[in-house]
Write a protein that holds these residues in place. Sequence first.
Motif, PDB file in Angstrom:
ATOM      1  N   UNK A   1       0.803  -0.878   0.134  1.00  0.00           N
ATOM      2  CA  UNK A   1       0.361   0.060  -0.312  1.00  0.00           C
ATOM      3  C   UNK A   1       0.735   1.103  -0.024  1.00  0.00           C
ATOM      4  N   UNK A   2       0.248   2.480  -0.581  1.00  0.00           N
ATOM      5  CA  UNK A   2       0.636   3.740   0.209  1.00  0.00           C
ATOM      6  C   UNK A   2       0.865   4.749   1.292  1.00  0.00           C
ATOM      7  N   UNK A   3       1.663   5.025   2.011  1.00  0.00           N
ATOM      8  CA  UNK A   3       2.133   5.761   2.674  1.00  0.00           C
ATOM      9  C   UNK A   3       2.905   6.694   2.271  1.00  0.00           C
ATOM     10  N   UNK A   4       2.613   7.704   4.069  1.00  0.00           N
ATOM     11  CA  UNK A   4       3.363   9.059   3.985  1.00  0.00           C
ATOM     12  C   UNK A   4       3.512   8.968   5.462  1.00  0.00           C
ATOM     13  N   UNK A   5       4.889   9.602   5.203  1.00  0.00           N
ATOM     14  CA  UNK A   5       5.378  10.144   6.701  1.00  0.00           C
ATOM     15  C   UNK A   5       5.884  11.452   6.575  1.00  0.00           C
ATOM     16  N   UNK A   6       5.194  12.267   7.572  1.00  0.00           N
ATOM     17  CA  UNK A   6       4.995  13.739   7.665  1.00  0.00           C
ATOM     18  C   UNK A   6       6.541  14.141   8.829  1.00  0.00           C
ATOM     19  N   UNK A   7       7.271  14.628   8.527  1.00  0.00           N
ATOM     20  CA  UNK A   7       8.487  15.038   9.778  1.00  0.00           C
ATOM     21  C   UNK A   7       8.765  16.123   9.645  1.00  0.00           C
TER      22      UNK A   7
ATOM     23  N   UNK B   1      10.348   8.878  22.290  1.00  0.00           N
ATOM     24  CA  UNK B   1       8.387   9.288  21.479  1.00  0.00           C
ATOM     25  C   UNK B   1       8.628   9.560  19.485  1.00  0.00           C
ATOM     26  N   UNK B   2       7.631   9.284  18.875  1.00  0.00           N
ATOM     27  CA  UNK B   2       7.974   9.554  17.641  1.00  0.00           C
ATOM     28  C   UNK B   2       8.233  11.195  17.367  1.00  0.00           C
ATOM     29  N   UNK B   3       8.880  11.323  16.486  1.00  0.00           N
ATOM     30  CA  UNK B   3       8.958  12.835  15.981  1.00  0.00           C
ATOM     31  C   UNK B   3       9.573  12.947  14.664  1.00  0.00           C
ATOM     32  N   UNK B   4       7.935  12.177  14.047  1.00  0.00           N
ATOM     33  CA  UNK B   4       7.603  12.473  13.132  1.00  0.00           C
ATOM     34  C   UNK B   4       6.234  10.944  12.710  1.00  0.00           C
ATOM     35  N   UNK B   5       5.143  11.355  12.012  1.00  0.00           N
ATOM     36  CA  UNK B   5       3.519  10.927  11.968  1.00  0.00           C
ATOM     37  C   UNK B   5       3.647   9.891  10.343  1.00  0.00           C
ATOM     38  N   UNK B   6       3.480   8.690  10.183  1.00  0.00           N
ATOM     39  CA  UNK B   6       3.385   7.838   8.989  1.00  0.00           C
ATOM     40  C   UNK B   6       1.305   7.271   8.876  1.00  0.00           C
ATOM     41  N   UNK B   7       1.566   7.844   8.073  1.00  0.00           N
ATOM     42  CA  UNK B   7      -0.607   7.642   7.432  1.00  0.00           C
ATOM     43  C   UNK B   7      -0.096   6.594   6.731  1.00  0.00           C
ATOM     44  N   UNK B   8      -1.318   6.280   6.167  1.00  0.00           N
ATOM     45  CA  UNK B   8      -1.335   5.520   5.093  1.00  0.00           C
ATOM     46  C   UNK B   8      -2.658   6.287   4.138  1.00  0.00           C
ATOM     47  N   UNK B   9      -1.989   6.344   2.695  1.00  0.00           N
ATOM     48  CA  UNK B   9      -3.253   6.916   2.163  1.00  0.00           C
ATOM     49  C   UNK B   9      -3.581   6.046   1.366  1.00  0.00           C
ATOM     50  N   UNK B  10      -3.753   4.936   1.521  1.00  0.00           N
ATOM     51  CA  UNK B  10      -4.583   3.648   0.776  1.00  0.00           C
ATOM     52  C   UNK B  10      -4.856   2.592   1.537  1.00  0.00           C
ATOM     53  N   UNK B  11      -5.326   1.508   1.514  1.00  0.00           N
ATOM     54  CA  UNK B  11      -5.632   0.188   1.811  1.00  0.00           C
ATOM     55  C   UNK B  11      -4.485  -0.514   1.895  1.00  0.00           C
TER      56      UNK B  11
END
Length: 271
Positions: free
Chosen positions: A108-114, A148-158
Amino acid sequence: RSHLQTMQCSSPLTNRIMNFLNYKLKQTAVIDDIKLHELISRPLHLELFTSTQGHYLAGLPIFSMLTSTFPEVYSEMCSVLKIIVCDTSEVIFAAGTKARGMHITAKGCFMLRMIADDDGDESMVEEITFDDVVQPFYQIALFVHVVTHSASLQATTVGQSFCLEGDDVVRCISHIPTCASMFYEYAKDFIIETRAAGFLGDLATEHKVAEKCYSKNSFVLAMNPASEFMISNIRIAGEPATAKLSHDLSSQRVIGRKPTERFGCSDFLTR
Protein backbone atom coordinates in the motif's frame (compact mmCIF):
# COMPACT_ATOMS: atom_id res chain seq x y z
CA ARG A 1 -23.40 -6.57 4.56
CA SER A 2 -26.84 -7.56 5.86
CA HIS A 3 -25.88 -6.39 9.34
CA LEU A 4 -24.80 -3.00 7.97
CA GLN A 5 -28.05 -2.67 6.06
CA THR A 6 -30.08 -3.30 9.22
CA MET A 7 -28.10 -0.47 10.81
CA GLN A 8 -29.26 1.73 7.91
CA CYS A 9 -25.67 2.32 6.85
CA SER A 10 -25.35 4.27 3.61
CA SER A 11 -24.39 2.36 0.46
CA PRO A 12 -21.04 4.18 -0.07
CA LEU A 13 -19.98 3.51 3.52
CA THR A 14 -21.16 -0.11 3.29
CA ASN A 15 -19.06 -0.62 0.18
CA ARG A 16 -16.00 0.92 1.82
CA ILE A 17 -16.39 -1.28 4.88
CA MET A 18 -16.87 -4.42 2.77
CA ASN A 19 -13.86 -3.63 0.59
CA PHE A 20 -11.72 -3.16 3.68
CA LEU A 21 -12.96 -6.39 5.27
CA ASN A 22 -12.30 -8.35 2.08
CA TYR A 23 -8.76 -6.99 1.93
CA LYS A 24 -8.13 -7.69 5.60
CA LEU A 25 -9.42 -11.26 5.36
CA LYS A 26 -7.11 -11.94 2.42
CA GLN A 27 -4.09 -10.66 4.34
CA THR A 28 -4.85 -12.50 7.59
CA ALA A 29 -6.54 -15.65 6.26
CA VAL A 30 -3.56 -17.93 6.91
CA ILE A 31 -3.22 -16.86 10.51
CA ASP A 32 -6.70 -15.96 11.73
CA ASP A 33 -9.19 -17.95 9.66
CA ILE A 34 -7.51 -21.27 9.02
CA LYS A 35 -5.40 -21.19 12.21
CA LEU A 36 -2.65 -23.28 10.67
CA HIS A 37 -0.50 -22.79 13.77
CA GLU A 38 -2.93 -25.09 15.61
CA LEU A 39 -2.92 -27.74 12.90
CA ILE A 40 0.76 -28.08 11.92
CA SER A 41 3.99 -28.75 13.79
CA ARG A 42 6.04 -25.98 15.37
CA PRO A 43 8.91 -26.29 12.82
CA LEU A 44 6.46 -26.04 9.92
CA HIS A 45 4.75 -23.11 11.61
CA LEU A 46 8.06 -21.23 11.90
CA GLU A 47 9.03 -22.10 8.33
CA LEU A 48 5.70 -20.73 7.12
CA PHE A 49 6.29 -17.35 8.77
CA THR A 50 9.90 -17.23 7.61
CA SER A 51 8.93 -17.82 3.99
CA THR A 52 6.01 -15.38 3.99
CA GLN A 53 7.29 -12.60 6.30
CA GLY A 54 11.05 -13.08 6.46
CA HIS A 55 11.85 -10.59 3.70
CA TYR A 56 10.42 -7.76 5.78
CA LEU A 57 13.29 -8.15 8.28
CA ALA A 58 16.02 -9.30 5.90
CA GLY A 59 16.87 -5.74 4.81
CA LEU A 60 18.17 -4.85 8.29
CA PRO A 61 21.82 -5.92 8.73
CA ILE A 62 21.58 -7.39 12.23
CA PHE A 63 18.53 -9.45 11.26
CA SER A 64 19.91 -10.60 7.93
CA MET A 65 22.90 -12.03 9.76
CA LEU A 66 20.57 -14.24 11.80
CA THR A 67 19.51 -16.11 8.66
CA SER A 68 22.89 -17.87 8.51
CA THR A 69 24.14 -17.73 12.10
CA PHE A 70 21.00 -18.27 14.17
CA PRO A 71 18.25 -19.31 11.72
CA GLU A 72 16.03 -20.61 14.51
CA VAL A 73 16.06 -17.18 16.16
CA TYR A 74 15.34 -15.50 12.83
CA SER A 75 12.30 -17.75 12.35
CA GLU A 76 11.07 -16.81 15.83
CA MET A 77 11.48 -13.13 14.95
CA CYS A 78 9.40 -13.58 11.80
CA SER A 79 6.66 -15.35 13.73
CA VAL A 80 6.22 -12.52 16.26
CA LEU A 81 5.78 -9.78 13.64
CA LYS A 82 2.36 -8.25 14.24
CA ILE A 83 0.28 -7.59 11.13
CA ILE A 84 -1.48 -4.22 10.92
CA VAL A 85 -4.06 -3.87 8.15
CA CYS A 86 -4.55 -0.16 7.51
CA ASP A 87 -7.49 1.72 6.02
CA THR A 88 -7.16 4.88 3.96
CA SER A 89 -6.11 7.87 6.13
CA GLU A 90 -5.38 5.63 9.12
CA VAL A 91 -2.51 6.87 11.28
CA ILE A 92 0.09 4.18 12.03
CA PHE A 93 1.96 6.35 14.50
CA ALA A 94 1.80 10.06 15.31
CA ALA A 95 4.49 12.58 16.23
CA GLY A 96 4.75 13.01 19.99
CA THR A 97 3.43 9.54 20.85
CA LYS A 98 5.41 6.74 22.46
CA ALA A 99 6.86 4.19 20.04
CA ARG A 100 5.71 0.70 20.93
CA GLY A 101 8.13 -0.98 18.53
CA MET A 102 9.69 -0.89 15.08
CA HIS A 103 7.11 -0.41 12.31
CA ILE A 104 7.67 -1.73 8.80
CA THR A 105 5.57 -0.72 5.81
CA ALA A 106 4.79 -3.60 3.46
CA LYS A 107 1.92 -3.09 1.01
CA GLY A 108 0.00 0.00 0.00
CA CYS A 109 0.86 3.68 0.03
CA PHE A 110 2.03 5.55 3.14
CA MET A 111 3.10 9.11 3.88
CA LEU A 112 5.71 10.09 6.46
CA ARG A 113 5.48 13.66 7.76
CA MET A 114 8.62 14.96 9.48
CA ILE A 115 9.21 18.33 11.13
CA ALA A 116 12.80 19.06 10.22
CA ASP A 117 13.05 22.15 12.43
CA ASP A 118 13.89 21.68 16.12
CA ASP A 119 11.53 24.51 17.10
CA GLY A 120 8.54 22.72 15.62
CA ASP A 121 8.03 25.15 12.75
CA GLU A 122 5.22 23.67 10.64
CA SER A 123 6.64 25.34 7.54
CA MET A 124 9.61 22.98 7.79
CA VAL A 125 7.51 19.84 7.42
CA GLU A 126 8.89 17.27 5.00
CA GLU A 127 6.61 14.68 3.42
CA ILE A 128 7.90 11.37 2.05
CA THR A 129 5.69 8.88 0.22
CA PHE A 130 6.25 5.12 0.24
CA ASP A 131 4.34 3.12 -2.36
CA ASP A 132 4.59 -0.67 -1.87
CA VAL A 133 8.00 -0.17 -0.25
CA VAL A 134 9.39 -2.24 2.64
CA GLN A 135 10.66 0.47 4.99
CA PRO A 136 11.45 0.12 8.73
CA PHE A 137 10.92 3.00 11.18
CA TYR A 138 12.36 3.59 14.67
CA GLN A 139 14.59 0.56 15.07
CA ILE A 140 15.80 2.10 18.33
CA ALA A 141 12.39 1.35 19.86
CA LEU A 142 13.50 -2.30 20.01
CA PHE A 143 16.25 -1.47 22.49
CA VAL A 144 14.91 1.21 24.86
CA HIS A 145 11.72 1.54 26.85
CA VAL A 146 10.71 5.09 25.98
CA VAL A 147 11.08 6.56 22.50
CA THR A 148 8.91 9.41 21.26
CA HIS A 149 7.99 9.60 17.59
CA SER A 150 9.34 12.73 15.93
CA ALA A 151 7.33 12.03 12.76
CA SER A 152 3.90 10.75 11.73
CA LEU A 153 3.12 7.85 9.41
CA GLN A 154 -0.27 7.66 7.72
CA ALA A 155 -1.75 5.25 5.20
CA THR A 156 -3.04 6.96 2.06
CA THR A 157 -4.54 3.74 0.67
CA VAL A 158 -5.68 0.45 2.12
CA GLY A 159 -2.45 -1.31 3.00
CA GLN A 160 -0.47 -3.52 5.33
CA SER A 161 2.35 -2.91 7.77
CA PHE A 162 4.06 -4.84 10.55
CA CYS A 163 5.24 -4.06 14.06
CA LEU A 164 8.07 -5.79 15.93
CA GLU A 165 8.19 -5.06 19.66
CA GLY A 166 11.28 -5.04 21.87
CA ASP A 167 9.84 -7.47 24.41
CA ASP A 168 9.26 -10.01 21.64
CA VAL A 169 12.87 -9.62 20.46
CA VAL A 170 14.11 -10.32 23.98
CA ARG A 171 11.99 -13.47 24.25
CA CYS A 172 13.32 -14.73 20.92
CA ILE A 173 17.02 -14.32 21.80
CA SER A 174 17.03 -15.00 25.55
CA HIS A 175 17.49 -18.77 25.25
CA ILE A 176 20.70 -18.46 23.17
CA PRO A 177 23.35 -16.53 25.17
CA THR A 178 25.69 -15.93 22.22
CA CYS A 179 22.89 -14.42 20.14
CA ALA A 180 21.71 -12.36 23.11
CA SER A 181 25.23 -11.01 23.62
CA MET A 182 25.54 -10.09 19.96
CA PHE A 183 22.24 -8.17 20.11
CA TYR A 184 23.21 -6.51 23.37
CA GLU A 185 26.44 -5.17 21.88
CA TYR A 186 24.61 -4.01 18.74
CA ALA A 187 21.83 -2.38 20.80
CA LYS A 188 24.30 -0.56 23.05
CA ASP A 189 26.20 0.83 20.06
CA PHE A 190 22.96 1.71 18.25
CA ILE A 191 21.72 3.76 21.20
CA ILE A 192 25.04 5.61 21.52
CA GLU A 193 25.29 6.35 17.80
CA THR A 194 21.65 7.45 17.55
CA ARG A 195 22.08 9.88 20.43
CA ALA A 196 25.23 11.24 18.80
CA ALA A 197 23.33 11.73 15.52
CA GLY A 198 20.76 13.76 17.44
CA PHE A 199 17.80 13.35 15.08
CA LEU A 200 15.35 10.50 15.57
CA GLY A 201 13.20 9.51 12.63
CA ASP A 202 15.64 10.50 9.88
CA LEU A 203 15.71 7.43 7.63
CA ALA A 204 19.12 8.06 6.07
CA THR A 205 20.72 8.58 9.49
CA GLU A 206 19.09 5.47 10.93
CA HIS A 207 20.34 3.39 7.99
CA LYS A 208 23.91 4.67 8.42
CA VAL A 209 23.80 3.99 12.17
CA ALA A 210 22.56 0.43 11.59
CA GLU A 211 25.31 -0.28 9.05
CA LYS A 212 28.01 1.21 11.30
CA CYS A 213 26.94 -0.73 14.39
CA TYR A 214 26.70 -3.94 12.41
CA SER A 215 30.10 -3.56 10.74
CA LYS A 216 31.96 -2.99 14.02
CA ASN A 217 30.11 -5.65 16.04
CA SER A 218 32.74 -8.02 17.50
CA PHE A 219 30.60 -11.08 16.80
CA VAL A 220 30.17 -10.05 13.18
CA LEU A 221 33.92 -9.52 12.86
CA ALA A 222 34.63 -12.93 14.42
CA MET A 223 32.26 -14.68 12.04
CA ASN A 224 33.38 -12.74 8.97
CA PRO A 225 37.08 -11.93 9.44
CA ALA A 226 39.10 -9.95 6.93
CA SER A 227 41.35 -12.19 4.81
CA GLU A 228 44.56 -10.91 6.43
CA PHE A 229 43.34 -12.10 9.81
CA MET A 230 42.43 -15.62 8.72
CA ILE A 231 44.77 -18.18 10.27
CA SER A 232 45.09 -19.97 6.92
CA ASN A 233 46.68 -16.82 5.48
CA ILE A 234 49.13 -16.19 8.33
CA ARG A 235 52.69 -17.35 7.71
CA ILE A 236 54.69 -18.45 10.73
CA ALA A 237 58.31 -17.19 10.91
CA GLY A 238 60.76 -19.78 9.58
CA GLU A 239 58.03 -21.84 7.98
CA PRO A 240 58.13 -22.52 4.21
CA ALA A 241 55.93 -20.16 2.23
CA THR A 242 53.96 -23.11 0.89
CA ALA A 243 52.91 -24.28 4.35
CA LYS A 244 49.41 -23.35 5.39
CA LEU A 245 47.31 -23.88 8.43
CA SER A 246 43.98 -25.45 7.80
CA HIS A 247 42.05 -23.69 10.50
CA ASP A 248 39.93 -20.74 9.50
CA LEU A 249 38.90 -18.14 12.03
CA SER A 250 35.56 -17.78 10.32
CA SER A 251 34.63 -21.33 11.33
CA GLN A 252 34.82 -20.37 14.98
CA ARG A 253 31.79 -18.43 16.15
CA VAL A 254 33.18 -17.12 19.42
CA ILE A 255 36.82 -17.70 20.25
CA GLY A 256 38.10 -18.40 23.74
CA ARG A 257 35.54 -16.48 25.74
CA LYS A 258 32.03 -16.49 27.05
CA PRO A 259 30.35 -13.52 25.37
CA THR A 260 27.73 -13.20 28.10
CA GLU A 261 30.49 -12.50 30.63
CA ARG A 262 32.20 -9.90 28.48
CA PHE A 263 29.18 -7.90 27.37
CA GLY A 264 26.80 -8.42 30.29
CA CYS A 265 23.69 -9.16 28.26
CA SER A 266 21.61 -9.48 31.44
CA ASP A 267 21.02 -5.71 31.29
CA PHE A 268 19.41 -6.05 27.87
CA LEU A 269 17.40 -9.12 28.86
CA THR A 270 15.77 -7.31 31.77
CA ARG A 271 14.58 -4.35 29.70
